[in-house]
Design an enzyme around this catalytic site. Structure first.
Site, PDB file in Angstrom:
ATOM      1  CB  THR A  85      34.895  21.609   2.143  1.00  0.00           C
ATOM      2  OG1 THR A  85      33.734  20.898   1.711  1.00  0.00           O
ATOM      3  CG2 THR A  85      34.688  22.102   3.563  1.00  0.00           C
TER       4      THR A  85
ATOM      5  CE1 TYR B 260      31.540  15.639  -4.929  1.00  0.00           C
ATOM      6  CE2 TYR B 260      33.175  17.380  -4.973  1.00  0.00           C
ATOM      7  CZ  TYR B 260      32.007  16.842  -4.457  1.00  0.00           C
ATOM      8  OH  TYR B 260      31.329  17.516  -3.467  1.00  0.00           O
TER       9      TYR B 260
ATOM     10  CE  LYS C 129      33.051  14.587  -1.936  1.00  0.00           C
ATOM     11  NZ  LYS C 129      33.708  15.908  -1.739  1.00  0.00           N
TER      12      LYS C 129
ATOM     13  CB  VAL D  33      34.777  12.443   0.465  1.00  0.00           C
ATOM     14  CG1 VAL D  33      35.593  13.731   0.530  1.00  0.00           C
ATOM     15  CG2 VAL D  33      35.549  11.346  -0.253  1.00  0.00           C
TER      16      VAL D  33
END
Lengths: 294, 294, 294, 294
Positions: free
Chosen positions: B47, B135, B163, B203
């Site tokens: 992001t 992730y 994550k 997250v």
């Protein structure tokens, strides 16, 4: 309390060695499942091999279940196929046979548009004075029920609950927020997550052999005891893998009930077949990983 | 308490009108997010438009975040790409810049085998003395990290958390049962379900504009107050739809922060582009459905 | 004749034992591939491990390929990443280094909207006076290029061709009908089907080791000799399975070139790793099923 | 020549306004389709709304088709459901009614294992002395027939052909290479690609309204005239989009036949419903894009 309670088993249909419905075994199984904590029982559902049952057998299973469990549990008849006019008749027969509700799956294979799905459910809901549980399972039906369709169906006075096997948290959240439908997880692995979000319970297959676990987890969740619920969820992991991913649930349920000493013939009707040697080994390994003494 | 806490925002990277990183706006945003309850901040993550940041900008963002929030929150550097040797250098630079941890995504696009995924993570984890968060996001990376690989990675002393944006309850259950990894939902819609199962937090992207909601939901879940958590989960539904499904999260976060009065330029770097008029209308309609006064 | 011809190999990048680009092996491979019938060569594409090459190496590969094959084949530079401004520079460097065209993949991982995809391709196409081949591969990029976007891109004077790895016959048919784009199958298994529909050729990986087969199949198709094309297509089946489904194509190409006696080091750069023993067995079994004497 | 020829239409079942099978319209349609070039006709298949036909209607349709077309075309009965023992009876009834073959779909909804799929097909193939066409359509059935299963089924003397709607070029290539099965595309958009690879023809729905196009394309392909085949393939693109993607094929076929002046009632049986106004507009726009004067 939700109309059908919290723990529901989608029952197998035992057959005799000469391929007739074994009503004695079926009634004994119904009693066992209610003794172990089921609030309702689904008969002639997917796991009950509904596709290969005759109409009179479906009706007989409703009567047998009611006769076996009386008022101790509700009996939900799997009445539906992908042929609406036939389903209307089956809904009425289930009502006459004493069913307490009906479970109606999305028409499979012929892939109606959402207009068709809506018309189908409305017709079946109109056909009998029975509380109706919608069953949304795109992996079998080939189509999903869109949220907009569910919102409209929720307005029908007979449509009270949703068996949700779509595995779509966004869609389920919208149904829980915008309707009064009582939502049941239709996927044994999702019970903890779904009930945390507000689902009232589960329509389970694994509960044939793990009712006490599901009862413990559900009671923990109703008491907001997440710690206990997580422990049971973790214990159930390999059991659910063994029951739901190695062979079809009807096949595994009969097999493992037999292994656990419940008197049942493991035969299923074609096109289902019993587990082969390799599949049995996989199921056995999963259950042993769960600490089961088999 | 989990090392990175419970609520983590994957921060956007504000740019000036002439396309330089706007460190002032970034620091102000970091302060705002910590004021609103974030325990940690991810900088130069997906992001944060990590794909279009220069290496010195990534390092600058770590320094800026630490300078802005000091010990009030941990700073997690997004250090990784799909080029292992480059990532080793970035891990070391993040460590020198003062990062408290690193977030390492599965190599995307080049589709390594699980042996390659394992070797990649081990190399990056060895490169710096930083707690590492795996992730797992197959929708972006093109490949998933298999559970077996995660179990092996969990043995590395630097690998502390996951994550999880794989949306696979079965896989997550196995990780929660068999490892000590601290699991975070990497999908804003899944927080309630994932934390119910034992994840420690989220997250988040939507938290750019809805921190108080996430804080309330998380605190409720930590207190096993499912009723309250469900209320917030329901309120967040349309917000998350608006932030995550209409345009990319970096685009929507800058846009809505601006709408809410936080001073930020909504520009993003190519290949991302700002929301067009139609997309803005969709986002606006979602937020208004949530009752937001926009 | 199509600008880039019919048979194009997306070349691997050989490395020395100390992890530098092995330009000698690369040039020898380029010569071999052109001798065997390639019309163009892709350098620093996905199979060339573009993700783990340095910019100067990408430029060096263009120069080396041109130096090796001169005017006997066109050299197409893989110039693109998911970072538009960087790609503009790489397009210019490829042009200066003598490339005859550029191959530009859909931005991966950061998931731009279709507006972003359009802007990205237009910017890269404007950056250099090079014929541009679009590369549509949703399985790696996480997003597809929608047909409407391709139709608009086809209007750009530099955009001449499409490497189509989307496996969507409906979409490809529309592109073939409505544009002048020269379409190449980007999937080795689809060449016969795609060329039958009007694609002009293939950008292949398996052709590292099976150029003569692809040449035969393509020439047969150009002569409308479906009988011959089908024979070769059948022969290629297990070869393609071995090269494309057991390990990543860069890994299998170096491995099998080595097995076939071409002097090349099989090392790849992390996060890719060489095939393990089990994977090697699978590849070997596939090639033996194809009748190869290995 | 292939046993069932090259062009086969999976016929709709016309109903009267009071919901009985309209045998007159059905016979007229059969004659029209054979006049336009069909080699065989499927009756009571998916597009014939097999799910909502009574058994006596299925038998009646076989008799009506044979009576209408005599020896000018073969009649293939859709005999199958997901209930094996019922299918055995239907296979025998189709044989007695004069069918020239049977089309047997993979059991849907109840998801047998591959052992079950194998046993199901073998039982149905044994039940009647009728050439059998396997129908592999995972998008409706929920499961695919694995290639290994098809290879074993191909050994049965009654199993002669495969209606392939799996859209998997790799799998189809293996079947074409390793068996003598006559393969038909079960997807109207794939005919050119599939026949190029060696399929013998198509079982089509769009051919209700575009027989001459399919006939031209097939004849071109049989003559290896790819140029002509591509022209027709391009012309058919929007027609197939209109017939197959806007509403179910049974719904669109009746609708468009009516628009084209063939006397047919557009009613379908629940859960299917007629196209709504919006869907009709979409279909109309597609056909007008194809240049049809509607």
């Amino acid at each position: 309390d939700p109309f059908f309670g919290h723990l529901i088993t989608a029952m197998v249909t035992p057959f005799t060695k000469d391929d007739r419905v074994d009503y004695d075994a079926f009634e004994a199984l119904a009693v066992k499942l209610v003794d172990e904590g089921n609030d309702s029982l689904v008969v002639s559902g997917t796991t009950g091999e509904t596709s290969t049952l005759e109409d009179h057998e479906k009706e007989g299973l409703v009567r047998a279940a009611k006769s076996a469990v009386g008022d101790r549990a509700k009996v939900i008849a799997g009445t539906s196929t992908n042929h609406t006019s036939h389903d209307l008749e089956m809904a009425r027969r289930a009502e006459r046979a004493g069913a307490d509700g009906q479970l109606v799956v999305t028409p499979y294979y012929n892939k109606p548009s959402q207009d068709g799905v809506l018309a189908h459910y409305q017709a079946v809901a109109d056909a009998a004075d029975l509380p109706l549980m919608i069953y949304d399972i795109p992996g079998r039906s080939g189509i999903a029920i869109e949220t907009e369709t569910i919102l409209r169906l929720a307005e029908h006075p007979h449509i009270m609950s949703l068996k949700d096997a779509k595995n779509d948290i966004t869609a389920t959240t919208e149904v829980l927020t915008k309707t009064e439908l009582e939502v049941y997880s239709g996927d044994d692995q999702n019970v903890l997550a779904w009930m945390a979000m507000g689902a009232v319970g589960v329509v389970s297959v694994t509960s044939h052999v793990a009712c006490p676990h599901f009862r413990r987890m559900i009671d923990a969740l109703l008491n907001y005891d997440l710690k206990e619920a997580r422990i049971v969820h973790g214990e159930l992991g390999p059991v659910i893998r063994g029951m739901m991913t190695r062979v079809q649930g009807a096949v595994s349920s009969k097999l493992v009930l037999d292994w656990l000493g419940f008197p049942i013939n493991a035969d299923v009707r074609l096109p289902l077949v019993q587990a082969n040697a390799h599949e049995k080994e996989l199921v056995l390994a999963d259950l042993r990983e769960a600490g089961w003494n088999l």
